[in-house]
Every structure is written in C-alpha cells, then in structure tokens.
Scaffold this motif. Structure first.
Motif, PDB file in Angstrom:
ATOM      1  N   PRO A  39     -57.745 159.784  27.691  1.00  0.00           N
ATOM      2  CA  PRO A  39     -58.761 159.991  26.658  1.00  0.00           C
ATOM      3  C   PRO A  39     -58.204 160.781  25.471  1.00  0.00           C
ATOM      4  O   PRO A  39     -57.501 161.775  25.636  1.00  0.00           O
ATOM      5  CB  PRO A  39     -59.854 160.779  27.388  1.00  0.00           C
ATOM      6  CG  PRO A  39     -59.716 160.351  28.819  1.00  0.00           C
ATOM      7  CD  PRO A  39     -58.236 160.181  29.018  1.00  0.00           C
ATOM      8  N   GLY A  40     -58.488 160.290  24.242  1.00  0.00           N
ATOM      9  CA  GLY A  40     -58.026 160.921  23.027  1.00  0.00           C
ATOM     10  C   GLY A  40     -56.615 160.525  22.623  1.00  0.00           C
ATOM     11  O   GLY A  40     -56.098 161.019  21.623  1.00  0.00           O
ATOM     12  N   ASP A  41     -55.992 159.640  23.365  1.00  0.00           N
ATOM     13  CA  ASP A  41     -54.606 159.254  23.113  1.00  0.00           C
ATOM     14  C   ASP A  41     -54.536 157.911  22.385  1.00  0.00           C
ATOM     15  O   ASP A  41     -55.518 157.193  22.270  1.00  0.00           O
ATOM     16  CB  ASP A  41     -53.853 159.157  24.445  1.00  0.00           C
ATOM     17  CG  ASP A  41     -52.349 159.285  24.291  1.00  0.00           C
ATOM     18  OD1 ASP A  41     -51.889 159.541  23.166  1.00  0.00           O
ATOM     19  OD2 ASP A  41     -51.640 159.127  25.300  1.00  0.00           O
ATOM     20  N   THR A  42     -53.340 157.578  21.912  1.00  0.00           N
ATOM     21  CA  THR A  42     -53.061 156.281  21.303  1.00  0.00           C
ATOM     22  C   THR A  42     -52.025 155.570  22.159  1.00  0.00           C
ATOM     23  O   THR A  42     -50.982 156.130  22.471  1.00  0.00           O
ATOM     24  CB  THR A  42     -52.516 156.467  19.875  1.00  0.00           C
ATOM     25  OG1 THR A  42     -53.511 157.128  19.094  1.00  0.00           O
ATOM     26  CG2 THR A  42     -52.192 155.137  19.237  1.00  0.00           C
ATOM     27  N   LEU A  43     -52.334 154.334  22.547  1.00  0.00           N
ATOM     28  CA  LEU A  43     -51.402 153.529  23.346  1.00  0.00           C
ATOM     29  C   LEU A  43     -50.668 152.559  22.438  1.00  0.00           C
ATOM     30  O   LEU A  43     -51.280 151.908  21.595  1.00  0.00           O
ATOM     31  CB  LEU A  43     -52.160 152.722  24.399  1.00  0.00           C
ATOM     32  CG  LEU A  43     -52.737 153.459  25.583  1.00  0.00           C
ATOM     33  CD1 LEU A  43     -53.580 152.506  26.422  1.00  0.00           C
ATOM     34  CD2 LEU A  43     -51.637 154.038  26.428  1.00  0.00           C
ATOM     35  N   ARG A  44     -49.376 152.447  22.641  1.00  0.00           N
ATOM     36  CA  ARG A  44     -48.567 151.481  21.908  1.00  0.00           C
ATOM     37  C   ARG A  44     -48.005 150.487  22.917  1.00  0.00           C
ATOM     38  O   ARG A  44     -47.301 150.877  23.838  1.00  0.00           O
ATOM     39  CB  ARG A  44     -47.456 152.187  21.146  1.00  0.00           C
ATOM     40  CG  ARG A  44     -48.001 153.143  20.106  1.00  0.00           C
ATOM     41  CD  ARG A  44     -46.910 153.774  19.262  1.00  0.00           C
ATOM     42  NE  ARG A  44     -47.474 154.674  18.274  1.00  0.00           N
ATOM     43  CZ  ARG A  44     -48.038 154.299  17.127  1.00  0.00           C
ATOM     44  NH1 ARG A  44     -48.104 153.023  16.826  1.00  0.00           N
ATOM     45  NH2 ARG A  44     -48.528 155.184  16.290  1.00  0.00           N
ATOM     46  N   ILE A  45     -48.353 149.222  22.735  1.00  0.00           N
ATOM     47  CA  ILE A  45     -47.935 148.159  23.655  1.00  0.00           C
ATOM     48  C   ILE A  45     -47.003 147.204  22.902  1.00  0.00           C
ATOM     49  O   ILE A  45     -47.456 146.365  22.125  1.00  0.00           O
ATOM     50  CB  ILE A  45     -49.153 147.375  24.207  1.00  0.00           C
ATOM     51  CG1 ILE A  45     -50.236 148.308  24.738  1.00  0.00           C
ATOM     52  CG2 ILE A  45     -48.710 146.363  25.243  1.00  0.00           C
ATOM     53  CD1 ILE A  45     -49.848 149.106  25.955  1.00  0.00           C
ATOM     54  N   PRO A  46     -45.679 147.323  23.114  1.00  0.00           N
ATOM     55  CA  PRO A  46     -44.745 146.388  22.473  1.00  0.00           C
ATOM     56  C   PRO A  46     -44.895 144.980  23.057  1.00  0.00           C
ATOM     57  O   PRO A  46     -45.245 144.817  24.232  1.00  0.00           O
ATOM     58  CB  PRO A  46     -43.369 146.961  22.817  1.00  0.00           C
ATOM     59  CG  PRO A  46     -43.616 148.363  23.255  1.00  0.00           C
ATOM     60  CD  PRO A  46     -44.991 148.369  23.849  1.00  0.00           C
ATOM     61  N   PHE A  47     -44.630 143.976  22.238  1.00  0.00           N
ATOM     62  CA  PHE A  47     -44.698 142.590  22.692  1.00  0.00           C
ATOM     63  C   PHE A  47     -43.616 141.771  22.014  1.00  0.00           C
ATOM     64  O   PHE A  47     -43.066 142.162  20.989  1.00  0.00           O
ATOM     65  CB  PHE A  47     -46.087 141.987  22.416  1.00  0.00           C
ATOM     66  CG  PHE A  47     -46.471 141.946  20.974  1.00  0.00           C
ATOM     67  CD1 PHE A  47     -46.026 140.929  20.136  1.00  0.00           C
ATOM     68  CD2 PHE A  47     -47.275 142.931  20.428  1.00  0.00           C
ATOM     69  CE1 PHE A  47     -46.383 140.898  18.799  1.00  0.00           C
ATOM     70  CE2 PHE A  47     -47.632 142.911  19.092  1.00  0.00           C
ATOM     71  CZ  PHE A  47     -47.185 141.889  18.269  1.00  0.00           C
ATOM     72  N   VAL A  48     -43.322 140.611  22.630  1.00  0.00           N
ATOM     73  CA  VAL A  48     -42.365 139.649  22.063  1.00  0.00           C
ATOM     74  C   VAL A  48     -43.045 138.284  22.052  1.00  0.00           C
ATOM     75  O   VAL A  48     -43.614 137.855  23.051  1.00  0.00           O
ATOM     76  CB  VAL A  48     -41.057 139.583  22.889  1.00  0.00           C
ATOM     77  CG1 VAL A  48     -40.125 138.521  22.337  1.00  0.00           C
ATOM     78  CG2 VAL A  48     -40.378 140.938  22.917  1.00  0.00           C
ATOM     79  N   ILE A  49     -42.967 137.614  20.913  1.00  0.00           N
ATOM     80  CA  ILE A  49     -43.548 136.286  20.727  1.00  0.00           C
ATOM     81  C   ILE A  49     -42.458 135.237  20.900  1.00  0.00           C
ATOM     82  O   ILE A  49     -41.348 135.406  20.396  1.00  0.00           O
ATOM     83  CB  ILE A  49     -44.139 136.140  19.303  1.00  0.00           C
ATOM     84  CG1 ILE A  49     -45.201 137.194  19.030  1.00  0.00           C
ATOM     85  CG2 ILE A  49     -44.682 134.739  19.058  1.00  0.00           C
ATOM     86  CD1 ILE A  49     -46.413 137.082  19.885  1.00  0.00           C
ATOM     87  N   SER A  50     -42.759 134.162  21.608  1.00  0.00           N
ATOM     88  CA  SER A  50     -41.825 133.032  21.687  1.00  0.00           C
ATOM     89  C   SER A  50     -42.487 131.815  21.047  1.00  0.00           C
ATOM     90  O   SER A  50     -43.642 131.504  21.338  1.00  0.00           O
ATOM     91  CB  SER A  50     -41.426 132.749  23.140  1.00  0.00           C
ATOM     92  OG  SER A  50     -42.560 132.479  23.921  1.00  0.00           O
ATOM     93  N   ARG A  51     -41.750 131.176  20.152  1.00  0.00           N
ATOM     94  CA  ARG A  51     -42.253 129.998  19.443  1.00  0.00           C
ATOM     95  C   ARG A  51     -41.356 128.812  19.755  1.00  0.00           C
ATOM     96  O   ARG A  51     -40.140 128.937  19.800  1.00  0.00           O
ATOM     97  CB  ARG A  51     -42.221 130.221  17.933  1.00  0.00           C
ATOM     98  CG  ARG A  51     -43.100 131.333  17.407  1.00  0.00           C
ATOM     99  CD  ARG A  51     -42.864 131.454  15.892  1.00  0.00           C
ATOM    100  NE  ARG A  51     -43.700 132.414  15.246  1.00  0.00           N
ATOM    101  CZ  ARG A  51     -43.331 133.645  14.926  1.00  0.00           C
ATOM    102  NH1 ARG A  51     -42.127 134.063  15.225  1.00  0.00           N
ATOM    103  NH2 ARG A  51     -44.159 134.457  14.315  1.00  0.00           N
ATOM    104  N   ALA A  52     -41.964 127.649  19.924  1.00  0.00           N
ATOM    105  CA  ALA A  52     -41.197 126.419  20.113  1.00  0.00           C
ATOM    106  C   ALA A  52     -40.651 125.974  18.763  1.00  0.00           C
ATOM    107  O   ALA A  52     -41.151 126.375  17.706  1.00  0.00           O
ATOM    108  CB  ALA A  52     -42.077 125.327  20.711  1.00  0.00           C
ATOM    109  N   GLY A  86     -43.398 142.907  17.952  1.00  0.00           N
ATOM    110  CA  GLY A  86     -44.364 143.768  17.288  1.00  0.00           C
ATOM    111  C   GLY A  86     -44.944 144.754  18.288  1.00  0.00           C
ATOM    112  O   GLY A  86     -44.438 144.896  19.408  1.00  0.00           O
ATOM    113  N   GLU A  87     -46.023 145.402  17.875  1.00  0.00           N
ATOM    114  CA  GLU A  87     -46.614 146.432  18.709  1.00  0.00           C
ATOM    115  C   GLU A  87     -48.123 146.462  18.478  1.00  0.00           C
ATOM    116  O   GLU A  87     -48.582 146.523  17.337  1.00  0.00           O
ATOM    117  CB  GLU A  87     -45.987 147.772  18.328  1.00  0.00           C
ATOM    118  CG  GLU A  87     -46.371 148.924  19.182  1.00  0.00           C
ATOM    119  CD  GLU A  87     -45.615 150.180  18.781  1.00  0.00           C
ATOM    120  OE1 GLU A  87     -44.743 150.599  19.561  1.00  0.00           O
ATOM    121  OE2 GLU A  87     -45.898 150.728  17.696  1.00  0.00           O
ATOM    122  N   LEU A  88     -48.871 146.390  19.568  1.00  0.00           N
ATOM    123  CA  LEU A  88     -50.323 146.572  19.508  1.00  0.00           C
ATOM    124  C   LEU A  88     -50.611 148.060  19.629  1.00  0.00           C
ATOM    125  O   LEU A  88     -49.979 148.749  20.438  1.00  0.00           O
ATOM    126  CB  LEU A  88     -51.015 145.853  20.662  1.00  0.00           C
ATOM    127  CG  LEU A  88     -51.317 144.385  20.486  1.00  0.00           C
ATOM    128  CD1 LEU A  88     -51.840 143.804  21.794  1.00  0.00           C
ATOM    129  CD2 LEU A  88     -52.335 144.170  19.389  1.00  0.00           C
TER     130      LEU A  88
END
Length: 124
Positions: A39-52, A86-88
């Motif tokens: 509670p009260g924190d910020t979460l950073r979720i990195p991600f990688v996109i793959s495109r054909a 990127g990062e959510l």
C-alpha cells in the motif's frame, strides 16, 4: 482457443493429418507475472513485445484491472515501432484490494491483440 476433439473419417486408407501450430503475430512477456503490492507504493512491471514480420507500427499496452479492485491505477503505455520493451507503472493506494483475480495486460496493434495475466499479492 478452446480445447475440443477433432474427428476425421474416411474410407480411404493411409491418410495422415499433421498440425503445425505457429506463434501468434503479436506477443507480450512480462518480467513478473506475480508482484507484491505494498500500500502506497508504485509497482514497475517491465515487459517485452514480440511482433511478427509485417506487423509494424506502434503498439498500445494497457493493464485492465478487474472491476472489484480498489486503490490501483495503471496508465497505458505506447511502444513505438522501433522498440520492443517498456514498463507498466501501477500505483497502489492505501486501500488497495482485494486481489483475488489477476489483471489482464493487453497489447494492441490495430486489430491484432495479445494478452498476459498479472497477479498482485497484497503486502500487509
């Protein structure tokens, strides 16, 4: 897709059916599929996109929160055509919860869509 039985009948002999599944045209891999929400924190979720090949242009990544979740906000991210990562950012309020169902992280490129699940665990 859904799981179902495939049947094929013929009076001819020696027919063989070969199925070769291909990866989707668009995909998303989260660095974390389960995150601890303080509670009260910020979460950073990195991600990688793959495109054909042939799937060009920017993509939109958004976190769709279940309707009953309180105290969590997530801004959509646009990933340009020349990038794949990127990062959510999720902001967790002091009254956040209940987290009894995962959120859906959706990436969209025109009409092509891919999804991943993100579970949050509340740190007391």
């Amino acid at each position: 897709g859904t799981k179902h039985r495939v049947r094929y009948r013929t009076t001819e002999t020696n027919y063989q059916l070969i199925v070769v599944p291909e990866p989707g045209r668009l995909g998303i891999d989260l660095a974390k599929e389960v995150a601890v929400a303080t509670p009260g924190d910020t979460l950073r979720i990195p991600f990688v996109i793959s495109r054909a090949k042939g799937l060009t242009g920017a993509v939109k990544v958004e976190c769709l929160l279940p309707d009953h979740w309180r105290g969590v906000t997530a801004a959509a991210v646009t990933v340009p055509a020349d990038k794949a990562d990127g990062e959510l950012v999720l902001k967790v309020g002091s009254d956040a919860g209940p987290f009894n169902r995962p959120a859906t992280v959706r990436v969209t490129a025109g009409v092509v869509v891919a999804e991943a699940k993100l579970e949050l665990l509340k740190k007391e």
